[in-house]
Design a protein around this motif. Structure first.
Motif, PDB file in Angstrom:
ATOM      1  N   ASP A 191      54.623  -7.637  40.473  1.00 37.12           N
ATOM      2  CA  ASP A 191      53.432  -7.156  41.171  1.00 37.12           C
ATOM      3  C   ASP A 191      52.879  -5.883  40.547  1.00 37.12           C
ATOM      4  N   THR A 192      51.599  -5.659  40.808  1.00 34.11           N
ATOM      5  CA  THR A 192      50.923  -4.409  40.470  1.00 34.11           C
ATOM      6  C   THR A 192      50.340  -3.840  41.750  1.00 34.11           C
TER       7      THR A 192
ATOM      8  N   ARG B 199      40.163  -5.262  39.648  1.00 33.97           N
ATOM      9  CA  ARG B 199      39.773  -6.168  38.560  1.00 33.97           C
ATOM     10  C   ARG B 199      40.352  -5.704  37.230  1.00 33.97           C
TER      11      ARG B 199
ATOM     12  N   ARG C 256      44.270  -5.876  37.301  1.00 35.49           N
ATOM     13  CA  ARG C 256      44.843  -7.109  37.853  1.00 35.49           C
ATOM     14  C   ARG C 256      45.845  -6.786  38.970  1.00 35.49           C
TER      15      ARG C 256
ATOM     16  N   THR D  11      47.776  -6.848  42.359  1.00 30.29           N
ATOM     17  CA  THR D  11      48.195  -7.942  43.250  1.00 30.29           C
ATOM     18  C   THR D  11      48.464  -7.483  44.672  1.00 30.29           C
TER      19      THR D  11
ATOM     20  N   PRO E  23      38.702  -9.290  43.678  1.00 26.42           N
ATOM     21  CA  PRO E  23      39.189 -10.325  42.754  1.00 26.42           C
ATOM     22  C   PRO E  23      40.377 -11.087  43.325  1.00 26.42           C
ATOM     23  N   GLU E  24      40.512 -12.331  42.885  1.00 25.24           N
ATOM     24  CA  GLU E  24      41.565 -13.203  43.402  1.00 25.24           C
ATOM     25  C   GLU E  24      42.964 -12.700  43.081  1.00 25.24           C
ATOM     26  N   THR E  25      43.089 -11.803  42.103  1.00 19.52           N
ATOM     27  CA  THR E  25      44.426 -11.291  41.786  1.00 19.52           C
ATOM     28  C   THR E  25      45.047 -10.573  42.984  1.00 19.52           C
TER      29      THR E  25
ATOM     30  N   ARG F 236      46.453 -10.713  45.832  1.00 17.12           N
ATOM     31  CA  ARG F 236      46.992 -11.745  46.718  1.00 17.12           C
ATOM     32  C   ARG F 236      47.535 -11.168  48.018  1.00 17.12           C
TER      33      ARG F 236
ATOM     34  N   ARG G  64      44.997 -16.077  51.015  1.00 14.73           N
ATOM     35  CA  ARG G  64      45.735 -14.915  50.510  1.00 14.73           C
ATOM     36  C   ARG G  64      46.567 -14.272  51.619  1.00 14.73           C
TER      37      ARG G  64
END
Length: 479
Positions: free
Chosen positions: A191-192, A236, A239, A241, A259-261, A263, A287
């Motif tokens: 994860d980030t 974005r 990335r 998460t 953004p979809e990242t 989650r 999500r």
């Protein structure tokens, strides 16, 4: 001076033993994490000192092991390095907001018995007797010095217990709570984490920064200003998460266009109405959304609800206790039979309160390893917790919990003030602003300005009343 509490500590050759610091890794390993896995979106313009260098300096300059150190540093890796460096060097650090007024710093130093103050280095020079290390300045304080067993960290609790109050924790229990939280939301090395909340908040420090440290997740640290565009851009570009927000910041930053990242979103720090939970799930279909509950005294996280995996009738819940946490209810007079004050038992609860608590008892313990939270809950037959109110009710102003009793007490203590009264205006259940009325023997504009200036020298921006009015003393009202 606070009475010391005993837990393992020791020095060998001038350096605190790893076991004594309560940290399961060496200072060099902590530095490697910050160097390789953490990014400041507003990097400090000068080279930073490393965790081992900071530890060595504290070992040299501390008047004695366990001395208290105030860290008035920007939210970022510099603060985190000094926090861990202080622990490794034998100090007990206290993270405080970087913009804390000097009079407030002096008050904290006096009440906590702080020996040293760490601030960003002044461009125009340095105070007599201070030391410079990697863009930070360490200055001795003329306060009655206290000390605690090495390995401790003090976290402020200004919104609930007063502006001069804190919780003394073992660093090992903060790391333990971080690991428990990470497990409850499925946070891992891949994860980030985007950190938007100030790192002197226990929620951000433990559930994000220390959770990143114990899992190996990347940290992206973003300071103010906090806008939805800046938030989306950080997600974005890096990335991201996972991020953690309070309801106040959630309403400002989350619009469903991230953004979809991203989650995983975790919400904590204040109650979130079920309607907001439903709206977040609708905005972010597919999500993960975790509603969490905690308080600084508990270390801080207590319970988690995986809202994306629950039926709508549980959206008003904060979930069930994390593994390693037990809860119970204590009857409160005037409350329904199903509602009581929540008691929390865990290995991660505080050691004790320090400073001058207001609004809550100085002794929050209901038994060994068990604290009384001051929060009202009901618990359903499946063990889910439902928030029902507070015994004391702090106000959130611009995302900061404000101790109204501390503000009122400071105002009432000013010369010429006979009585101070606060009026609250709420924009949401816990959010809003407040006005201050002062009854004075000499209700002139000059006296009002004098009191206002005295208050502003001690209060953070969010703690300042929207309006101060001055009226003559009402003789028919008892003081």
């Amino acid at each position: 001076m606070d009475r010391p509490v005993a837990w393992g500590s020791g020095f060998r050759g001038g350096r605190l033993l790893m076991e004594g610091a309560g940290l399961p890794f060496k200072s060099e390993e902590a530095e490697a994490y910050f160097s390789e896995r953490a990014i400041d979106l507003e990097p400090w313009p000068e080279p930073q000192a490393t965790v081992p260098e900071i530890a060595d300096l504290f070992t040299e300059v501390l008047p004695r092991p366990g001395a208290v150190v105030l860290l008035a540093l920007p939210s970022g890796t510099m603060l985190l390095r000094h926090l861990l460096g202080a622990v490794y060097g034998g100090a007990v650090p206290v993270p405080i907001p970087v913009g804390t007024p000097p009079a407030r710093v002096r008050g904290l130093a006096h009440r906590f018995g702080a020996s040293l103050l760490v601030t960003p280095r002044r461009r125009a020079g340095q105070d007599a007797g201070s030391r410079i290390v990697g863009g930070a300045q360490i200055t001795p304080l003329r306060a009655p010095h206290a000390h605690h067993p090495s390995g401790g960290v003090i976290i402020l609790t200004s919104g609930t217990s007063g502006i001069f109050s804190g919780c003394l924790h073992r660093s090992s229990s903060l790391l333990g709570n971080a690991a428990m939280h990470a497990a409850s939301v499925g946070l891992g090395q891949a994860d980030t984490i985007l950190v938007m909340l100030p790192l002197h908040f226990s929620y951000a420090l433990v559930a994000q920064a220390l959770a990143g440290l114990v899992t190996g997740a990347r940290l992206i640290i973003c300071g103010p200003p906090h806008t939805s565009a800046r938030f989306a851009d950080a997600v974005r570009r890096h990335r991201v998460t996972s991020t953690s927000l309070t309801p106040f910041f959630m309403r400002r930053l989350i619009g469903g266009h991230e953004p979809e990242t991203l989650r995983m979103l975790t919400i904590g720090g204040d109650a979130l109405p079920a309607t907001d939970v439903a709206r977040l799930l609708e905005l972010r279909p597919g999500r993960e959304l975790y509603i969490t509950y905690g308080l600084t005294e508990a270390g801080p996280r207590v319970a988690t609800l995986a809202a994306h995996a629950e039926p709508p009738h549980r959206y008003a819940s904060v979930g069930r206790p994390m593994d390693g946490v037990k809860v119970a209810l204590r009857k409160v007079r005037g409350q329904p039979d199903a509602v009581g004050e929540l008691l929390v038992s865990s290995d991660t609860v505080l050691v004790r309160k320090v400073g001058v608590p207001q609004g809550r008892p100085a002794d929050c313990f209901a038994g060994p390893g068990t604290i009384a939270t001051g929060d009202l809950f009901r618990i359903d037959s499946d063990g889910y917790l439902y928030f029902a109110g507070r015994l004391t009710d702090p106000l959130v102003v611009d995302g900061v919990k404000v101790s109204l009793e501390s503000v009122r007490s400071l105002a009432a203590a000013q010369p010429g003030v006979a009585r101070a009264t606060i009026s609250v205006r709420r924009d949401a259940p816990d959010e809003g602003y407040f006005d201050l009325e002062l009854e004075m023997d000499d209700p002139t504009r000059e006296s009002a300005h004098r009191v206002r200036d005295a208050l502003y020298r001690r209060l953070l921006r969010a703690e300042r009343p929207r309006r101060i009015t001055v009226v003559p003393v009402r003789e028919d009202v008892p003081k």
